[in-house]
Design an enzyme around this catalytic site. Structure first.
Site, short mmCIF file in Angstrom:
data_model
loop_
_atom_site.label_atom_id
_atom_site.label_comp_id
_atom_site.label_asym_id
_atom_site.label_seq_id
_atom_site.Cartn_x
_atom_site.Cartn_y
_atom_site.Cartn_z
N ASP A 162 0.87 -1.17 0.00
CA ASP A 162 0.00 0.00 0.00
C ASP A 162 0.91 1.23 0.00
OD1 ASP A 162 -2.40 1.60 0.40
OD2 ASP A 162 -1.66 1.89 2.44
N ASP A 219 -6.64 -1.49 5.16
CA ASP A 219 -6.15 -2.54 4.26
C ASP A 219 -6.53 -3.93 4.75
OD1 ASP A 219 -4.80 -0.72 2.55
OD2 ASP A 219 -3.20 -0.57 4.03
N ASP A 248 -1.32 -0.99 6.50
CA ASP A 248 -1.34 -0.47 7.87
C ASP A 248 -2.25 -1.26 8.79
OD1 ASP A 248 -3.86 0.30 7.11
OD2 ASP A 248 -3.41 2.43 6.97
#
Length: 723
Positions: free
Chosen positions: A411, A610, A606
């Protein structure tokens, strides 16, 4: 035992077949969903259904198999290994001097009656006192018509002892030295095994010992030192320089550099101030703090880490299933092989001496202890070392999946980047930044804070704005002295009558090509400057990507940013595969698409927005914050948030799995090669006993090499995508 997962301590296990029997006994009880028994930790992890199951029911079922279980007590854990070592060492001091004396008598004086009878007398305490644990274990199994490693040892040594007693009276050859030295070598192996297993489990012990033992409570005008057990949530604590934070809490007064290495594995102190949350057992480097307790006892970050590491060490890797199946039938098979060996030498060779020696050697050499330790010993050390490096691994299955990873998806925001905006570029009039930051003082927007902090970091003094007005989604306007300043998107300046000079266009285009967010600043009817803000990459992001590629792993980035910004960030960090404009809810679908293409995917995020993608991935890696370590969606948590942990985690997983394979190869290969030698009377029973003990110790010692992982400044990557 109500619904949920419980840890039980198991007594009486000596080999892999023991673990299989205990596991089968527990799993067959009504109300038990699943059970995993670990020989290395002597513990059983039991999952119980909603209806629950009485502990007495499990104890009765296990006792019928010749073992015992009790509810695990964390408070008793630190000293358990030392107690196990002590139980073996005094038997060593008894067995070895007497065993050596019997051997000396057997080698030089067997033609004399006094020496033969002296050897008999000296062997009795070795056989029945020092060797009592083996005899007791075998007797318990025999009453329940089962067998294990103790059975093999007891049958082998008693056969040698009984034959020698008969020969002592009848005038034949005696083998008291065989019985005594076999027990001496086996005791030595048990002692070293207990010692090595204790070293393997030091990670949890060290974690538990890191916590403070006392705390300074602020009560009115007085500071009172109390045991840590008396601290309650909401209490106000004073922590002086050099002292440990007693419990998790929020700083209400003061600031300090904090040594958080026990949580994150990073030695560089981190600045903490009022409003920051800090974890228990971290150390105040300088300054005095007042801390409000937010979590105590089992709820602290330290306790969570210890529980996660313990749970990981109790689990099994899928590769262990083969070893368990073989160990479950190994002992009966070995006893049958020993009986056939004795029968063969009696019938074919007509030599009872060789028949006895070969049968005893088969019984001793084939003990499957090393098989049972091969996997759990490596998992114990690997997960413990990971915890010391700030990597929390949920168990053996995670380790096995990690080493197969060939694609890592990051991410962007908060993972590859710092997760906060900062001012990275200014172009135009020399007053651009001063006036823009002054106007933005009235806004709470993250970009506004970045501009204000950037101006102050450059030493600018900012006047107080007047007539502040926010234009949601576009920017702000405010009066600074005699001028009205507009700060925001190009559309805001055009809508408020500000002309855009051509001279600023190249600067804006350059910032955009670098993936920056551009804002315009104008006053008196004209745009005077351009500001560039960005969520900056973490310092080591590029190095992490390079190291992953060197390991044969493909790297991708997933983000909701527009394509041009995402591509620019990808270029800067060295990522070629960029998945842009992906909504949070669609990240899991992108991971699934990669999996459908045959990729084994690790998702790094995180652990909050996510979550679905972390759960979908073959391996979910969550970046922790140092206090929020129990991220349920992830398989693996990096406590510090440092990206280098991704590289270390995959490297550690590959090395741990490679160690497991080495251990299993040694354990299986050792037994397969040694049993035929023993059956052919080519292996002395004493040598067999020494070799058997060495086999178990070597498996644990090989696992202990993982404790050195990451000791160097830069751990070299393991080549190849599959380790």
């Amino acid at each position: 035992m109500g619904p949920g997962e419980f840890t039980l301590d198991v007594e009486g296990m000596t080999c892999g077949s023991c673990a299989v029997r205990v596991q089968n006994a527990i799993e067959r009880q009504p109300g038990v969903i699943a059970c995993s028994v670990n020989l290395a930790t002597n513990q059983a992890q039991v999952k119980v259904a909603e209806a629950g199951v009485p502990l007495e029911t499990l104890q009765m079922a296990v006792r019928e198999r010749g073992y015992d279980v009790a509810m695990h007590d964390d408070r008793a854990a630190p000293g358990s290994r030392e107690g196990e070592e002590r139980r073996w060492i005094w038997r060593l001091w008894l067995a070895w001097p007497l065993g050596v004396a019997v051997m000396a008598l057997s080698m030089g004086f067997m033609d004399r009656d006094w020496a033969r009878w002296t050897a008999f007398v000296l062997t009795i305490p070795v056989q029945f006192v020092a060797g009592w644990p083996f005899l007791k274990g075998a007797a318990i199994r025999a009453r329940r018509l089962s067998a294990n490693m103790d059975t093999l040892i007891a049958v082998g040594t008693l056969a040698a002892f009984s034959y020698s007693v008969w020969s002592l009276v009848a005038g034949g050859d005696i083998y008291f030295d065989t019985s005594a030295l076999i027990i001496a070598f086996l005791l030595l192996g048990r002692y070293f095994e207990a010692r090595a297993k204790g070293r393997a489990s030091q990670a949890i012990r060290r974690l538990l010992e890191m916590g403070a033992k006392a705390a300074t409570l602020v009560r009115g005008d007085q500071d009172v030192v109390v045991p840590i057990e008396e601290v309650r949530v909401g209490d106000l604590l004073r922590v002086r320089p050099g002292h440990k934070i007693p419990v998790d809490g929020d700083i209400v007064e003061g600031s300090s550099a904090m040594d958080e290495s026990m949580l994150t594995g990073e030695s560089v102190p981190v600045e903490r101030t009022v409003g920051d949350r800090i974890a228990g057992a971290t150390i105040v480097a300088d300054g005095m703090l007042l801390v409000r307790a937010t979590a105590v006892g089992a709820d602290t970050a330290l306790a969570q880490i210890a529980r996660l590491v313990a749970r990981a060490q109790e689990g099994k890797a899928p590769v262990q299933r083969l070893a368990d199946r073989i160990a479950g039938v190994f002992t009966p098979a070995v006893m049958a092989a020993a009986a056939l060996t004795a029968l063969g030498w009696l019938v074919i060779g007509g030599d009872p001496t060789k028949a006895l020696s070969a049968a005893v050697a088969v019984l001793i050499i084939a003990c499957p202890c090393a098989m049972g330790l091969a996997t759990p010993a490596a998992i114990m050390v690997g997960t413990g070392r990971g915890a010391q490096l700030g990597i929390l691994i949920r168990g053996g299955e995670v380790l096995e999946r990690s080493r197969r990873i060939d694609t890592v998806v990051f991410d962007k925001t908060g993972t590859l980047t710092e997760g906060r905006m900062s001012l990275v570029g200014v172009a135009g009039d020399e007053r651009t930044l001063e006036l823009a930051a002054a106007a933005e003082q009235g806004s709470e927007h993250p970009i506004a804070r970045a501009v204000v902090e950037g101006a102050r970091a450059r030493g600018l003094s900012l006047p107080t704005p007047g007539g502040f007005r926010a234009h949601p989604g576009s920017g702000v306007r405010a009066r600074i002295g005699d001028v009205v300043v507009a700060v925001g998107r190009r559309s805001l300046l055009e809508a408020t009558g500000h002309a855009i000079p051509e001279a600023l266009e190249p600067e804006a285009a350059r910032f955009l090509s670098e993936g920056r967010t551009v804002f315009w600043v104008g006053w008196e009817g004209e745009a005077r400057g351009v500001l560039a803000v960005s969520d900056e990459l973490k310092p080591n992001a590029g190095d992490v990507v390079r190291r992953l590629k060197a390991m044969g792993v493909e790297v991708a980035m997933i983000t909701g940013d527009n394509g041009s910004t995402a591509e620019a960030v990808g270029r800067r960090v060295g990522i070629d595969q960029v998945l842009a404009e992906v909504l949070p809810g669609n990240k899991a679908a992108e991971v699934e698409r990669l999996q459908a293409a045959g990729r084994v995917v690790a998702m790094v995020g995180d652990g909050i927005n996510d979550g679905p993608a972390l759960a979908q991935a073959d391996l979910g890696i969550a970046l922790g914050t140092g206090t929020d370590v129990a991220i349920e969606a992830s398989d693996l948590t990096l406590i510090s948030g440092d990206l280098i942990g991704v590289v270390r985690a995959i490297e550690l997983s590959r090395r741990t799995f490679r160690t497991i394979v080495q251990n299993l190869f040694w354990a299986f290969g050792y037994n397969v090669a040694a049993i035929p030698l023993a059956a052919a009377a080519l292996l002395n029973p004493i040598v067999a006993a020494a070799a058997m003990g060495f086999s178990s110790v070597s498996v644990v010692s090989n696992s202990l090499r993982l404790r050195r992982f990451g000791r160097s400044a830069s751990t070299p990557p393991v080549s190849g995508p599959r380790g």
